[in-house]
Write a protein that holds these residues in place. Sequence first.
Motif, PDB file in Angstrom:
ATOM      1  N   ASN A  49     -44.228  32.337 -21.798  1.00  0.00           N
ATOM      2  CA  ASN A  49     -43.031  31.557 -22.109  1.00  0.00           C
ATOM      3  C   ASN A  49     -42.701  30.693 -20.910  1.00  0.00           C
ATOM      4  O   ASN A  49     -43.213  30.922 -19.822  1.00  0.00           O
ATOM      5  CB  ASN A  49     -41.842  32.461 -22.474  1.00  0.00           C
ATOM      6  CG  ASN A  49     -41.748  33.654 -21.559  1.00  0.00           C
ATOM      7  OD1 ASN A  49     -42.258  33.650 -20.456  1.00  0.00           O
ATOM      8  ND2 ASN A  49     -41.083  34.688 -22.018  1.00  0.00           N
ATOM      9  N   GLY A  50     -41.885  29.710 -21.132  1.00  0.00           N
ATOM     10  CA  GLY A  50     -41.548  28.830 -20.020  1.00  0.00           C
ATOM     11  C   GLY A  50     -41.038  27.496 -20.496  1.00  0.00           C
ATOM     12  O   GLY A  50     -40.766  27.302 -21.671  1.00  0.00           O
ATOM     13  N   PRO A  79     -36.180  20.230 -18.426  1.00  0.00           N
ATOM     14  CA  PRO A  79     -35.050  20.098 -17.503  1.00  0.00           C
ATOM     15  C   PRO A  79     -34.732  18.654 -17.138  1.00  0.00           C
ATOM     16  O   PRO A  79     -33.737  18.407 -16.475  1.00  0.00           O
ATOM     17  CB  PRO A  79     -35.515  20.853 -16.256  1.00  0.00           C
ATOM     18  CG  PRO A  79     -36.601  21.732 -16.712  1.00  0.00           C
ATOM     19  CD  PRO A  79     -37.244  21.063 -17.868  1.00  0.00           C
ATOM     20  N   TYR A  80     -35.555  17.720 -17.532  1.00  0.00           N
ATOM     21  CA  TYR A  80     -35.324  16.323 -17.178  1.00  0.00           C
ATOM     22  C   TYR A  80     -35.199  15.488 -18.452  1.00  0.00           C
ATOM     23  O   TYR A  80     -35.731  15.856 -19.485  1.00  0.00           O
ATOM     24  CB  TYR A  80     -36.485  15.814 -16.311  1.00  0.00           C
ATOM     25  CG  TYR A  80     -36.852  16.792 -15.238  1.00  0.00           C
ATOM     26  CD1 TYR A  80     -35.966  17.069 -14.200  1.00  0.00           C
ATOM     27  CD2 TYR A  80     -38.037  17.516 -15.294  1.00  0.00           C
ATOM     28  CE1 TYR A  80     -36.263  18.010 -13.241  1.00  0.00           C
ATOM     29  CE2 TYR A  80     -38.339  18.467 -14.331  1.00  0.00           C
ATOM     30  CZ  TYR A  80     -37.455  18.705 -13.310  1.00  0.00           C
ATOM     31  OH  TYR A  80     -37.741  19.646 -12.363  1.00  0.00           O
TER      32      TYR A  80
ATOM     33  N   PRO B  45     -34.016  26.334 -17.288  1.00  0.00           N
ATOM     34  CA  PRO B  45     -33.515  25.223 -16.492  1.00  0.00           C
ATOM     35  C   PRO B  45     -33.132  24.021 -17.369  1.00  0.00           C
ATOM     36  O   PRO B  45     -33.835  23.706 -18.306  1.00  0.00           O
ATOM     37  CB  PRO B  45     -34.702  24.853 -15.603  1.00  0.00           C
ATOM     38  CG  PRO B  45     -35.750  25.850 -15.865  1.00  0.00           C
ATOM     39  CD  PRO B  45     -35.422  26.623 -17.057  1.00  0.00           C
ATOM     40  N   LYS B  46     -32.010  23.421 -17.028  1.00  0.00           N
ATOM     41  CA  LYS B  46     -31.523  22.284 -17.791  1.00  0.00           C
ATOM     42  C   LYS B  46     -31.296  21.112 -16.848  1.00  0.00           C
ATOM     43  O   LYS B  46     -31.266  21.298 -15.621  1.00  0.00           O
ATOM     44  CB  LYS B  46     -30.245  22.667 -18.527  1.00  0.00           C
ATOM     45  CG  LYS B  46     -29.242  23.362 -17.661  1.00  0.00           C
ATOM     46  CD  LYS B  46     -28.176  24.005 -18.514  1.00  0.00           C
ATOM     47  CE  LYS B  46     -27.179  24.732 -17.669  1.00  0.00           C
ATOM     48  NZ  LYS B  46     -26.117  25.348 -18.416  1.00  0.00           N
ATOM     49  N   PRO B  47     -31.135  19.897 -17.418  1.00  0.00           N
ATOM     50  CA  PRO B  47     -31.010  18.722 -16.549  1.00  0.00           C
ATOM     51  C   PRO B  47     -29.802  18.812 -15.634  1.00  0.00           C
ATOM     52  O   PRO B  47     -28.719  19.202 -16.057  1.00  0.00           O
ATOM     53  CB  PRO B  47     -30.839  17.570 -17.531  1.00  0.00           C
ATOM     54  CG  PRO B  47     -31.274  18.074 -18.843  1.00  0.00           C
ATOM     55  CD  PRO B  47     -31.092  19.547 -18.837  1.00  0.00           C
ATOM     56  N   SER B  51     -28.769  13.216  -8.973  1.00  0.00           N
ATOM     57  CA  SER B  51     -30.141  13.152  -8.482  1.00  0.00           C
ATOM     58  C   SER B  51     -30.204  13.505  -7.006  1.00  0.00           C
ATOM     59  O   SER B  51     -31.274  13.698  -6.460  1.00  0.00           O
ATOM     60  CB  SER B  51     -30.748  11.782  -8.736  1.00  0.00           C
ATOM     61  OG  SER B  51     -30.194  10.860  -7.838  1.00  0.00           O
ATOM     62  N   PHE B  54     -32.580  16.640  -5.187  1.00  0.00           N
ATOM     63  CA  PHE B  54     -33.541  16.887  -6.247  1.00  0.00           C
ATOM     64  C   PHE B  54     -34.755  17.688  -5.768  1.00  0.00           C
ATOM     65  O   PHE B  54     -35.607  18.057  -6.547  1.00  0.00           O
ATOM     66  CB  PHE B  54     -34.003  15.580  -6.891  1.00  0.00           C
ATOM     67  CG  PHE B  54     -34.758  14.678  -5.964  1.00  0.00           C
ATOM     68  CD1 PHE B  54     -36.120  14.845  -5.779  1.00  0.00           C
ATOM     69  CD2 PHE B  54     -34.111  13.660  -5.273  1.00  0.00           C
ATOM     70  CE1 PHE B  54     -36.809  14.028  -4.916  1.00  0.00           C
ATOM     71  CE2 PHE B  54     -34.803  12.847  -4.415  1.00  0.00           C
ATOM     72  CZ  PHE B  54     -36.154  13.033  -4.225  1.00  0.00           C
ATOM     73  N   LEU B 102     -38.822  23.399  -9.555  1.00  0.00           N
ATOM     74  CA  LEU B 102     -37.890  23.021 -10.619  1.00  0.00           C
ATOM     75  C   LEU B 102     -36.890  21.994 -10.097  1.00  0.00           C
ATOM     76  O   LEU B 102     -35.709  22.072 -10.384  1.00  0.00           O
ATOM     77  CB  LEU B 102     -37.139  24.256 -11.118  1.00  0.00           C
ATOM     78  CG  LEU B 102     -37.992  25.394 -11.642  1.00  0.00           C
ATOM     79  CD1 LEU B 102     -37.201  26.679 -11.694  1.00  0.00           C
ATOM     80  CD2 LEU B 102     -38.527  25.071 -13.016  1.00  0.00           C
ATOM     81  N   HIS B 103     -37.393  21.053  -9.284  1.00  0.00           N
ATOM     82  CA  HIS B 103     -36.464  20.134  -8.625  1.00  0.00           C
ATOM     83  C   HIS B 103     -35.476  19.470  -9.573  1.00  0.00           C
ATOM     84  O   HIS B 103     -35.839  19.050 -10.660  1.00  0.00           O
ATOM     85  CB  HIS B 103     -37.161  19.039  -7.810  1.00  0.00           C
ATOM     86  CG  HIS B 103     -38.618  18.965  -7.963  1.00  0.00           C
ATOM     87  ND1 HIS B 103     -39.453  18.847  -6.883  1.00  0.00           N
ATOM     88  CD2 HIS B 103     -39.396  19.007  -9.052  1.00  0.00           C
ATOM     89  CE1 HIS B 103     -40.686  18.816  -7.309  1.00  0.00           C
ATOM     90  NE2 HIS B 103     -40.686  18.907  -8.617  1.00  0.00           N
ATOM     91  N   GLY B 104     -34.242  19.407  -9.106  1.00  0.00           N
ATOM     92  CA  GLY B 104     -33.220  18.679  -9.841  1.00  0.00           C
ATOM     93  C   GLY B 104     -32.693  19.367 -11.081  1.00  0.00           C
ATOM     94  O   GLY B 104     -31.908  18.797 -11.814  1.00  0.00           O
ATOM     95  N   SER B 105     -33.106  20.614 -11.341  1.00  0.00           N
ATOM     96  CA  SER B 105     -32.620  21.265 -12.557  1.00  0.00           C
ATOM     97  C   SER B 105     -31.658  22.395 -12.195  1.00  0.00           C
ATOM     98  O   SER B 105     -31.549  22.792 -11.043  1.00  0.00           O
ATOM     99  CB  SER B 105     -33.788  21.811 -13.365  1.00  0.00           C
ATOM    100  OG  SER B 105     -34.430  22.815 -12.635  1.00  0.00           O
ATOM    101  N   ALA B 135     -37.220  34.209 -19.370  1.00  0.00           N
ATOM    102  CA  ALA B 135     -36.989  32.781 -19.572  1.00  0.00           C
ATOM    103  C   ALA B 135     -38.177  31.956 -19.076  1.00  0.00           C
ATOM    104  O   ALA B 135     -38.200  30.751 -19.235  1.00  0.00           O
ATOM    105  CB  ALA B 135     -35.714  32.341 -18.866  1.00  0.00           C
ATOM    106  N   GLY B 136     -39.154  32.614 -18.477  1.00  0.00           N
ATOM    107  CA  GLY B 136     -40.353  31.903 -18.029  1.00  0.00           C
ATOM    108  C   GLY B 136     -40.169  31.144 -16.738  1.00  0.00           C
ATOM    109  O   GLY B 136     -40.904  30.210 -16.456  1.00  0.00           O
ATOM    110  N   ILE B 137     -39.194  31.552 -15.942  1.00  0.00           N
ATOM    111  CA  ILE B 137     -38.961  30.879 -14.668  1.00  0.00           C
ATOM    112  C   ILE B 137     -39.936  31.440 -13.628  1.00  0.00           C
ATOM    113  O   ILE B 137     -40.063  32.655 -13.502  1.00  0.00           O
ATOM    114  CB  ILE B 137     -37.490  31.056 -14.254  1.00  0.00           C
ATOM    115  CG1 ILE B 137     -36.642  30.146 -15.161  1.00  0.00           C
ATOM    116  CG2 ILE B 137     -37.260  30.688 -12.800  1.00  0.00           C
ATOM    117  CD1 ILE B 137     -35.239  30.512 -15.285  1.00  0.00           C
TER     118      ILE B 137
END
Lengths: 222, 251
Positions: A49-50, A79-80, B45-47, B51, B54, B102-105, B135-137
């Motif tokens: 997952n990811g 995320p972007y 992770p979400k936006p 910026s 980042f 995971l830059h910027g998230s 969550a797959g982080i």
Amino acid sequence: MILIPGDPININKNIKVIGDFYRKDDSIFAKTISLFESKNFLMKITPLNGIYIPKKGDSIIGKVIDVYANGWLIDINSPYVGFLLVKDATDRFLDVSKDDLNNILTYGDFVLAKISNVMKNKIINLTMKERGLGKLDGGVIVSISPKKVPRVIGKNSSMMNTIKSVLNVDMIVGQNGRIWIRGKDRRSELLAIEAIKIIEKQSHRKRLTITIKKFLEKNKNA
Amino acid sequence: MPRFDGREWNEIRKISIELDIVPNAAGSAIFKFGETWALAIVDGPKPGKMSAGFEEGLLRVRYDMLPFSVPERKKPGQGRREIELSEIIQRALKPAIFLDELHGSIIDVYVQILNADAGTRTAGINAASLALALAGIPMKDLVIAVAVGKVGERIVIDLNKEEEDYDSEKLKNDPEKSKFIEYYGEGKATDIPVAILPSERKFTIIQLDGEIERENLKKALNLALEKSIEIREIMKKAILNKYESLKLPRI
């Protein structure tokens, strides 16, 4: 075999390792919950997952979330966020000071686009100026975990072709985990969604294509 | 003569784990240390909105307790204690996560205590690291938290509420519990919650509430390291169980 973050992986120099892992000193460790397979001289570590990290050249299915004067803001299930400029969206001549961009794409529209550029600070540029790309009309969209996309496509698209041929539906799989399906009737669309959800849950199992084929053929005429 | 709840000095409370209980979240888990229940939910992770900065992802943690999780009703919402614990859990988890990928998230972790019987931060950290993994982080390792401490004169692991409040002076007047002084010894309780990266044998947080000698502290921390590997095995088993218990559809 399933690994969790921090699990060490035994390697020697002759074996090539691909997938998601990290190195510390001379050993390697799993980074996410992932599936471990080894074959001859290759070891594969596939995350179960990811999230989707945009790469240049990926085909993705995006959703328009904002309309600007010079383009559209596109949610790419990541995320972007992606940005689609007017010049990358249409060949028509447009005067942005007079025309309404909502007539081309508006809030909630789904588009099939390609990632043309990823900047260092993760500004994602999209383009629709290639064959097959554009707005997606009709059909339904399903979202799955982006890491399961290779499984839904299958080896040499075997899994996707099975669903397409058995149910007689159109299907586009975006690299970002969104799948567009359009069938002759709602029933076959729903059956395709059900099959995709099974693939997502069972992605770590073997011989899934045969299972899915049997499942679809059994339920097609039920 | 065992401890208040019948455990040996190096025995942790019964652990039970439930995974992926919130379908809408990227990952979620309930971790139970005996009667201490923690629920963790990961969003993202979400936006990120800005910026600036980042180069690295942002990890946010919100810790809270349900009003009915403690014997006397707790006022809802975050107070001084909850804000502090949110920061501690964030610091415990941060070294394990590859935030530079995971830059910027933004990653949001919500830790909710459903039932409290001492050791809520440790249960919260364990639940959060399970939820982050689901969550797959990308992570270096699961962060394992456990409390060690000195109750009276005895080093014990995973203190419960009764042991945390131990005071031999007060117990002397209690006819039922005065016999425990023989086991624990004179003095008060010292609580040391720690969080550990088992694969590196490194501590991400060490907190100390009370007094302890250098020798005993070493002994306690070594005990925590040893036990963290045991807890990790239990957590790993729970994750493997989840994937293996998925049944194929009937054909």
